[in-house]
Design a protein around this motif. Structure first.
Motif, PDB file in Angstrom:
ATOM      1  N   ASN A 188     -81.676  70.487  72.266  1.00  0.00           N
ATOM      2  CA  ASN A 188     -80.229  70.234  71.832  1.00  0.00           C
ATOM      3  C   ASN A 188     -79.922  71.437  70.846  1.00  0.00           C
ATOM      4  OD1 ASN A 188     -79.837  67.377  72.501  1.00  0.00           O
ATOM      5  ND2 ASN A 188     -81.396  66.793  70.941  1.00  0.00           N
ATOM      6  N   ASN A 189     -78.994  72.341  71.556  1.00  0.00           N
ATOM      7  CA  ASN A 189     -78.841  73.755  71.149  1.00  0.00           C
ATOM      8  C   ASN A 189     -77.357  73.703  70.497  1.00  0.00           C
ATOM      9  OD1 ASN A 189     -79.143  76.759  71.028  1.00  0.00           O
ATOM     10  ND2 ASN A 189     -77.704  76.710  72.644  1.00  0.00           N
ATOM     11  N   ALA A 190     -76.478  73.319  71.376  1.00  0.00           N
ATOM     12  CA  ALA A 190     -75.089  73.582  71.426  1.00  0.00           C
ATOM     13  C   ALA A 190     -74.579  73.672  69.840  1.00  0.00           C
ATOM     14  CB  ALA A 190     -74.032  72.704  72.200  1.00  0.00           C
TER      15      ALA A 190
ATOM     16  N   ALA B 224     -75.804  76.650  76.908  1.00  0.00           N
ATOM     17  CA  ALA B 224     -76.647  77.295  77.292  1.00  0.00           C
ATOM     18  C   ALA B 224     -75.820  78.419  78.183  1.00  0.00           C
ATOM     19  CB  ALA B 224     -77.825  77.055  78.109  1.00  0.00           C
ATOM     20  N   SER B 225     -74.499  78.434  78.270  1.00  0.00           N
ATOM     21  CA  SER B 225     -73.826  79.440  78.640  1.00  0.00           C
ATOM     22  C   SER B 225     -73.866  80.969  78.254  1.00  0.00           C
ATOM     23  CB  SER B 225     -72.261  79.251  78.670  1.00  0.00           C
ATOM     24  OG  SER B 225     -71.719  78.712  77.601  1.00  0.00           O
ATOM     25  N   ARG B 226     -74.122  80.825  76.852  1.00  0.00           N
ATOM     26  CA  ARG B 226     -74.260  82.115  76.206  1.00  0.00           C
ATOM     27  C   ARG B 226     -75.418  81.953  75.251  1.00  0.00           C
ATOM     28  NH1 ARG B 226     -69.683  82.277  72.458  1.00  0.00           N
ATOM     29  NH2 ARG B 226     -69.060  80.090  72.929  1.00  0.00           N
TER      30      ARG B 226
ATOM     31  N   ALA C 115     -69.028  74.234  77.115  1.00  0.00           N
ATOM     32  CA  ALA C 115     -67.789  73.570  76.495  1.00  0.00           C
ATOM     33  C   ALA C 115     -66.611  73.980  77.320  1.00  0.00           C
ATOM     34  CB  ALA C 115     -67.709  73.963  74.966  1.00  0.00           C
ATOM     35  N   GLY C 116     -66.641  75.332  77.646  1.00  0.00           N
ATOM     36  CA  GLY C 116     -65.304  75.534  78.554  1.00  0.00           C
ATOM     37  C   GLY C 116     -65.391  76.941  79.045  1.00  0.00           C
ATOM     38  N   ASN C 117     -66.337  77.889  78.589  1.00  0.00           N
ATOM     39  CA  ASN C 117     -66.468  79.171  79.201  1.00  0.00           C
ATOM     40  C   ASN C 117     -66.909  79.260  80.571  1.00  0.00           C
ATOM     41  OD1 ASN C 117     -66.711  81.964  79.288  1.00  0.00           O
ATOM     42  ND2 ASN C 117     -67.220  82.295  77.284  1.00  0.00           N
TER      43      ASN C 117
ATOM     44  N   ASN D 296     -70.567  72.142  55.560  1.00  0.00           N
ATOM     45  CA  ASN D 296     -70.546  71.278  56.835  1.00  0.00           C
ATOM     46  C   ASN D 296     -71.963  71.776  57.832  1.00  0.00           C
ATOM     47  OD1 ASN D 296     -69.506  74.029  57.163  1.00  0.00           O
ATOM     48  ND2 ASN D 296     -67.698  73.274  58.330  1.00  0.00           N
ATOM     49  N   TYR D 297     -72.008  73.093  57.858  1.00  0.00           N
ATOM     50  CA  TYR D 297     -73.143  73.424  58.810  1.00  0.00           C
ATOM     51  C   TYR D 297     -74.428  73.080  58.206  1.00  0.00           C
ATOM     52  CZ  TYR D 297     -75.433  76.975  62.033  1.00  0.00           C
ATOM     53  OH  TYR D 297     -76.022  77.485  63.064  1.00  0.00           O
ATOM     54  N   SER D 298     -74.691  73.373  57.046  1.00  0.00           N
ATOM     55  CA  SER D 298     -75.947  73.159  56.307  1.00  0.00           C
ATOM     56  C   SER D 298     -76.152  71.753  56.424  1.00  0.00           C
ATOM     57  CB  SER D 298     -75.874  73.682  54.908  1.00  0.00           C
ATOM     58  OG  SER D 298     -75.636  75.219  54.886  1.00  0.00           O
TER      59      SER D 298
ATOM     60  N   GLN E  21     -78.907  87.775  66.846  1.00  0.00           N
ATOM     61  CA  GLN E  21     -77.549  88.452  67.485  1.00  0.00           C
ATOM     62  C   GLN E  21     -76.964  87.677  68.632  1.00  0.00           C
ATOM     63  OE1 GLN E  21     -78.738  92.278  68.280  1.00  0.00           O
ATOM     64  NE2 GLN E  21     -77.193  93.375  66.831  1.00  0.00           N
ATOM     65  N   THR E  22     -75.901  86.944  68.508  1.00  0.00           N
ATOM     66  CA  THR E  22     -75.103  86.164  69.387  1.00  0.00           C
ATOM     67  C   THR E  22     -73.517  86.174  69.025  1.00  0.00           C
ATOM     68  OG1 THR E  22     -75.115  84.020  68.356  1.00  0.00           O
ATOM     69  CG2 THR E  22     -76.920  84.596  69.742  1.00  0.00           C
ATOM     70  N   ASP E  23     -72.761  85.657  69.714  1.00  0.00           N
ATOM     71  CA  ASP E  23     -71.338  85.567  69.238  1.00  0.00           C
ATOM     72  C   ASP E  23     -71.215  84.953  68.018  1.00  0.00           C
ATOM     73  OD1 ASP E  23     -70.656  86.814  71.746  1.00  0.00           O
ATOM     74  OD2 ASP E  23     -70.161  84.716  73.009  1.00  0.00           O
TER      75      ASP E  23
END
Ligand code: NAP
Length: 242
Positions: free
Chosen positions: A88-90, A12-14, A36-38, A153-155, A188-190
């Motif tokens: 659970n979004n990450a 949830a940082s971005r 994670a690290g940002n 992998n993602y699907s 629309q995201t990174d």
């Protein structure tokens, strides 16, 4: 324990997670976010959350690491006293044709998008069962419903989240815990910034990409208003999957 309800949102940082955190904060929730690290993005989000006069704290850990997830949930419970909503979004993508897909790219996506939901939900439901209430939202994708070339992998991970959602909804309904999934289209995201949006938009009935807030409003609906909805996959995709 504070009076406000508490939401824990991973990633949830971005992007979508950040919008969910803002939307729930506006609804009066105290908010725990993970990243994670940002650091810069996480700090910015936390500052904006705190400006809404709610309690907010960021936790840096890898959702693909079971022990880190267990420890983070313990810390959130220590800091906030309870968890009413878990999102659970990450998630990540490591796209490529299956013929050439490395084991590393397969495992990274499965661990970060799917196994993470097990690692996070397992300790969280223990506390939800005790309080006899809770709401879990799993961020799936239209890729988990339709499949997508270059995203085996993602699907797979996102389809897995749908099975996970339906099974948990059946197991936990009697404890007043609702479990639902959202299947966003192109938001629309990174994550989507390098896609050819003009071409994609042609196929979307609403003729635009989604905004993170479109998903966030659905999360708020599931958390606050959807008192008789469980085990569902809500498409938020501008009509792409009809
Ligand atoms: P994003 O803008 O790339 O943001 C990803 C978020 O996840 C960041 O907060 C990132 O933290 C965090 N994250 C990534 N890997 C992590 C790890 N191993 N441990 C902990 N946190 C991690 O992504 P998004 O577009 O908002 O996507 C959010 C979710 O929606 C994902 O599950 C994605 O698959 C799903 N989704 C997105 C779309 C879309 O069109 N955007 C469509 C369907 C589904 P840092 O900032 O620290 O890196």
């Amino acid at each position: 324990m504070g009076e406000n309800k508490v939401a824990l949102i991973t990633g949830a940082s971005r992007g979508i997670g950040r919008a969910c955190a803002m939307e729930l904060a506006k609804a009066g929730y105290d908010v725990a976010i993970s990243y994670a690290g940002n650091e810069e993005a996480a700090n910015k989000t936390i500052n904006e959350l705190k400006s809404l006069n709610i309690n907010a704290k960021a936790y840096k850990f890898d959702v693909a690491n079971k022990d880190a997830c267990t420890q983070a949930v313990e810390e959130v419970l220590k800091d906030f006293g309870k968890i009413d909503v878990l999102v659970n979004n990450a998630g990540i993508t490591r796209d490529g044709l299956f013929m050439r897909m490395s084991s590393d790219n397969w495992e990274a996506v499965i661990n970060t998008n799917l196994n993470s939901a097990f690692y996070m939900t397992n300790p969280v439901i223990r506390t939800m069962i005790k309080q006899r209430s809770g709401c879990i939202v799993n961020m799936s994708s239209i890729s988990g419903i339709m499949g997508n070339p270059g995203q085996a992998n993602y699907s797979t991970a996102k389809a897995g989240l749908i099975g996970f959602t339906k099974s948990l909804a059946k197991e936990l309904g009697s404890r007043n815990i609702r479990v639902n999934a959202i299947a966003p289209g192109f938001i629309q995201t990174d994550m989507t910034k390098d896609l050819d949006t003009e071409k994609i938009t042609e196929h979307i009935p609403l003729k635009r990409l989604g905004q993170p807030e479109d998903i966030a409003k659905t999360v708020k609906f599931l958390a606050e208003d959807a008192t008789y909805i469980t085990g569902q996959v809500i498409g938020v995709d501008g009509g792409l999957v009809i």
